[in-house]
Design a protein around this motif. Structure first.
Motif, PDB file in Angstrom:
ATOM      1  N   ALA A   1      44.602  34.789  33.781  1.00  0.00           N
ATOM      2  CA  ALA A   1      44.499  33.663  34.716  1.00  0.00           C
ATOM      3  C   ALA A   1      43.485  34.040  35.792  1.00  0.00           C
ATOM      4  N   ILE A   2      42.375  33.324  35.838  1.00  0.00           N
ATOM      5  CA  ILE A   2      41.308  33.660  36.772  1.00  0.00           C
ATOM      6  C   ILE A   2      41.107  32.542  37.784  1.00  0.00           C
ATOM      7  N   ARG A   3      40.413  32.869  38.876  1.00  0.00           N
ATOM      8  CA  ARG A   3      40.091  31.886  39.908  1.00  0.00           C
ATOM      9  C   ARG A   3      38.694  32.163  40.435  1.00  0.00           C
ATOM     10  N   GLY A   4      38.014  31.113  40.852  1.00  0.00           N
ATOM     11  CA  GLY A   4      36.691  31.224  41.453  1.00  0.00           C
ATOM     12  C   GLY A   4      36.760  30.863  42.923  1.00  0.00           C
ATOM     13  N   LEU A   5      36.247  31.744  43.789  1.00  0.00           N
ATOM     14  CA  LEU A   5      36.271  31.540  45.241  1.00  0.00           C
ATOM     15  C   LEU A   5      34.849  31.331  45.733  1.00  0.00           C
ATOM     16  N   TYR A   6      34.614  30.180  46.353  1.00  0.00           N
ATOM     17  CA  TYR A   6      33.261  29.842  46.832  1.00  0.00           C
ATOM     18  C   TYR A   6      33.102  30.143  48.311  1.00  0.00           C
ATOM     19  N   THR A   7      31.954  30.741  48.665  1.00  0.00           N
ATOM     20  CA  THR A   7      31.564  30.922  50.062  1.00  0.00           C
ATOM     21  C   THR A   7      30.058  30.762  50.192  1.00  0.00           C
ATOM     22  N   LEU A   8      29.623  30.389  51.377  1.00  0.00           N
ATOM     23  CA  LEU A   8      28.207  30.378  51.728  1.00  0.00           C
ATOM     24  C   LEU A   8      27.951  31.620  52.558  1.00  0.00           C
ATOM     25  N   THR A   9      27.109  32.526  52.069  1.00  0.00           N
ATOM     26  CA  THR A   9      26.900  33.801  52.750  1.00  0.00           C
ATOM     27  C   THR A   9      26.039  33.630  53.997  1.00  0.00           C
ATOM     28  N   GLU A  10      25.985  34.674  54.824  1.00  0.00           N
ATOM     29  CA  GLU A  10      25.154  34.652  56.024  1.00  0.00           C
ATOM     30  C   GLU A  10      23.683  34.495  55.691  1.00  0.00           C
ATOM     31  N   GLU A  11      23.291  34.938  54.497  1.00  0.00           N
ATOM     32  CA  GLU A  11      21.895  34.812  54.058  1.00  0.00           C
ATOM     33  C   GLU A  11      21.594  33.439  53.470  1.00  0.00           C
ATOM     34  N   GLY A  12      22.596  32.558  53.427  1.00  0.00           N
ATOM     35  CA  GLY A  12      22.391  31.225  52.888  1.00  0.00           C
ATOM     36  C   GLY A  12      22.531  31.129  51.383  1.00  0.00           C
ATOM     37  N   LYS A  13      23.140  32.155  50.754  1.00  0.00           N
ATOM     38  CA  LYS A  13      23.350  32.129  49.311  1.00  0.00           C
ATOM     39  C   LYS A  13      24.697  31.481  48.997  1.00  0.00           C
ATOM     40  N   HIS A  14      24.725  30.706  47.922  1.00  0.00           N
ATOM     41  CA  HIS A  14      25.974  30.124  47.444  1.00  0.00           C
ATOM     42  C   HIS A  14      26.633  31.141  46.528  1.00  0.00           C
ATOM     43  N   GLN A  15      27.763  31.675  46.960  1.00  0.00           N
ATOM     44  CA  GLN A  15      28.418  32.772  46.250  1.00  0.00           C
ATOM     45  C   GLN A  15      29.747  32.328  45.653  1.00  0.00           C
ATOM     46  N   VAL A  16      29.988  32.751  44.427  1.00  0.00           N
ATOM     47  CA  VAL A  16      31.292  32.564  43.794  1.00  0.00           C
ATOM     48  C   VAL A  16      31.776  33.918  43.300  1.00  0.00           C
ATOM     49  N   GLU A  17      32.992  34.290  43.700  1.00  0.00           N
ATOM     50  CA  GLU A  17      33.614  35.483  43.144  1.00  0.00           C
ATOM     51  C   GLU A  17      34.652  35.069  42.116  1.00  0.00           C
ATOM     52  N   ILE A  18      34.647  35.749  40.969  1.00  0.00           N
ATOM     53  CA  ILE A  18      35.664  35.543  39.938  1.00  0.00           C
ATOM     54  C   ILE A  18      36.718  36.630  40.089  1.00  0.00           C
ATOM     55  N   GLN A  19      37.952  36.210  40.323  1.00  0.00           N
ATOM     56  CA  GLN A  19      39.058  37.139  40.538  1.00  0.00           C
ATOM     57  C   GLN A  19      40.206  36.836  39.585  1.00  0.00           C
ATOM     58  N   SER A  20      41.087  37.835  39.447  1.00  0.00           N
ATOM     59  CA  SER A  20      42.411  37.611  38.865  1.00  0.00           C
ATOM     60  C   SER A  20      43.393  38.463  39.678  1.00  0.00           C
ATOM     61  N   GLU A  21      44.646  38.407  39.287  1.00  0.00           N
ATOM     62  CA  GLU A  21      45.655  39.169  40.020  1.00  0.00           C
ATOM     63  C   GLU A  21      46.633  39.770  39.030  1.00  0.00           C
ATOM     64  N   ASN A  22      47.014  41.021  39.283  1.00  0.00           N
ATOM     65  CA  ASN A  22      47.956  41.719  38.410  1.00  0.00           C
ATOM     66  C   ASN A  22      48.948  42.474  39.272  1.00  0.00           C
ATOM     67  N   GLU A  23      50.216  42.056  39.217  1.00  0.00           N
ATOM     68  CA  GLU A  23      51.290  42.677  40.004  1.00  0.00           C
ATOM     69  C   GLU A  23      50.935  42.732  41.482  1.00  0.00           C
ATOM     70  N   GLY A  24      50.372  41.627  41.976  1.00  0.00           N
ATOM     71  CA  GLY A  24      50.049  41.529  43.399  1.00  0.00           C
ATOM     72  C   GLY A  24      48.745  42.166  43.801  1.00  0.00           C
ATOM     73  N   LYS A  25      48.050  42.802  42.868  1.00  0.00           N
ATOM     74  CA  LYS A  25      46.774  43.451  43.164  1.00  0.00           C
ATOM     75  C   LYS A  25      45.623  42.565  42.701  1.00  0.00           C
ATOM     76  N   VAL A  26      44.677  42.309  43.613  1.00  0.00           N
ATOM     77  CA  VAL A  26      43.513  41.489  43.273  1.00  0.00           C
ATOM     78  C   VAL A  26      42.529  42.305  42.447  1.00  0.00           C
ATOM     79  N   ILE A  27      42.069  41.717  41.351  1.00  0.00           N
ATOM     80  CA  ILE A  27      41.076  42.356  40.489  1.00  0.00           C
ATOM     81  C   ILE A  27      39.774  41.582  40.620  1.00  0.00           C
ATOM     82  N   HIS A  28      38.703  42.267  40.974  1.00  0.00           N
ATOM     83  CA  HIS A  28      37.398  41.654  41.200  1.00  0.00           C
ATOM     84  C   HIS A  28      36.576  41.763  39.912  1.00  0.00           C
ATOM     85  N   HIS A  29      36.297  40.622  39.282  1.00  0.00           N
ATOM     86  CA  HIS A  29      35.625  40.628  37.989  1.00  0.00           C
ATOM     87  C   HIS A  29      34.110  40.448  38.087  1.00  0.00           C
ATOM     88  N   ALA A  30      33.642  39.606  39.003  1.00  0.00           N
ATOM     89  CA  ALA A  30      32.199  39.341  39.070  1.00  0.00           C
ATOM     90  C   ALA A  30      31.870  38.569  40.333  1.00  0.00           C
TER      91      ALA A  30
END
Length: 231
Positions: free
Chosen positions: A197-226
């Motif tokens: 089960a994955i999720r995408g988190l969107y932010t606009l960075t200070e440099e003006g880049k549109h960023q999406v992080e792909i994450q999942s979670e396992n036993e309460g621990k966030v896993i950073h995929h990309a």
């Protein structure tokens, strides 16, 4: 093609991935050679720029070459031509894996010699490699969620790199998606397996880049995929 019937980022990456696979196959280090060589390449990052967006059925020519090949990793660059017009350029970073252990393995002289006829020091981005790091501020809500299905899995039995871009596009605000900038970067950090089960988190960075992080979670621990950036 995108909705406007022009070459999309997804289409471009598909073309470049195919070109890289064919180039390795030509020198004896393709998918069909893994049983013999005991090694295979894993992609760790992309940086691509769409300079033109050719329409459907346009005949394209792709040039690709390994620019560096040191230690565990190799940088491979690309040029995509529409006739005499440069339509796109890209760079990618790969690491060599031991097929038996699943661990990084050093590039031997035999591997390097096999690729030597293709090698070129020409850098399409003046030596810059794909970005390797990113951070998401705390408290950012998920903009997209899904469960990885069989449709997403490749020959390495994890999510194909092309689908990370698809996930990121789903997480973008509609206005950004409709007016995508010309450059995209992807930094892969950890593989994603079937059923995750994955999720995408969107932010606009200070440099003006549109960023999406792909994450999942396992036993309460966030896993950073990309991390994926558009700018």
């Amino acid at each position: 093609m995108g909705p406007d019937q022009r070459l999309s980022f997804s289409g471009l990456l598909r073309i470049l991935q195919e070109a890289a696979s064919v180039a390795s196959d030509d020198v004896g280090y393709g998918l069909k050679d893994i049983a013999r060589t005991g090694v295979h390449w894993i992609l760790t990052g992309w940086r691509v720029e769409l300079m033109e967006r050719p329409g459907w059925r346009t005949a394209l020519k792709v040039e690709t070459w390994p620019r560096t090949m040191d230690g565990f990793r190799s940088d491979r660059d690309f040029l995509v031509w529409d006739g005499e017009t440069l339509a796109a350029r890209g760079t990618s970073r790969w690491v060599l894996m031991d097929a038996g252990t699943g661990r990084l393995t050093r590039i031997t002289e035999a591997v390097r010699a096999s690729y030597l006829p293709q090698a070129d020091s020409l850098s399409v981005f003046d030596g810059a490699a794909p970005a390797g790091h990113g951070t998401t501020p705390g408290g950012v809500p998920a903009a997209f969620e899904t469960v990885v299905g069989r449709r997403d899995i490749d020959t390495n039995h994890h999510v194909n790199n092309l689908h990370y871009l698809d996930y990121a596009l789903e997480a973008l605000p509609e206005e950004v998606y409709r007016h995508l900038p010309g450059t995209a970067e992807i930094a892969f950090r950890r593989q994603i397996l079937l059923g995750t089960a994955i999720r995408g988190l969107y932010t606009l960075t200070e440099e003006g880049k549109h960023q999406v992080e792909i994450q999942s979670e396992n036993e309460g621990k966030v896993i950073h995929h990309a991390f994926i950036w558009f700018y």
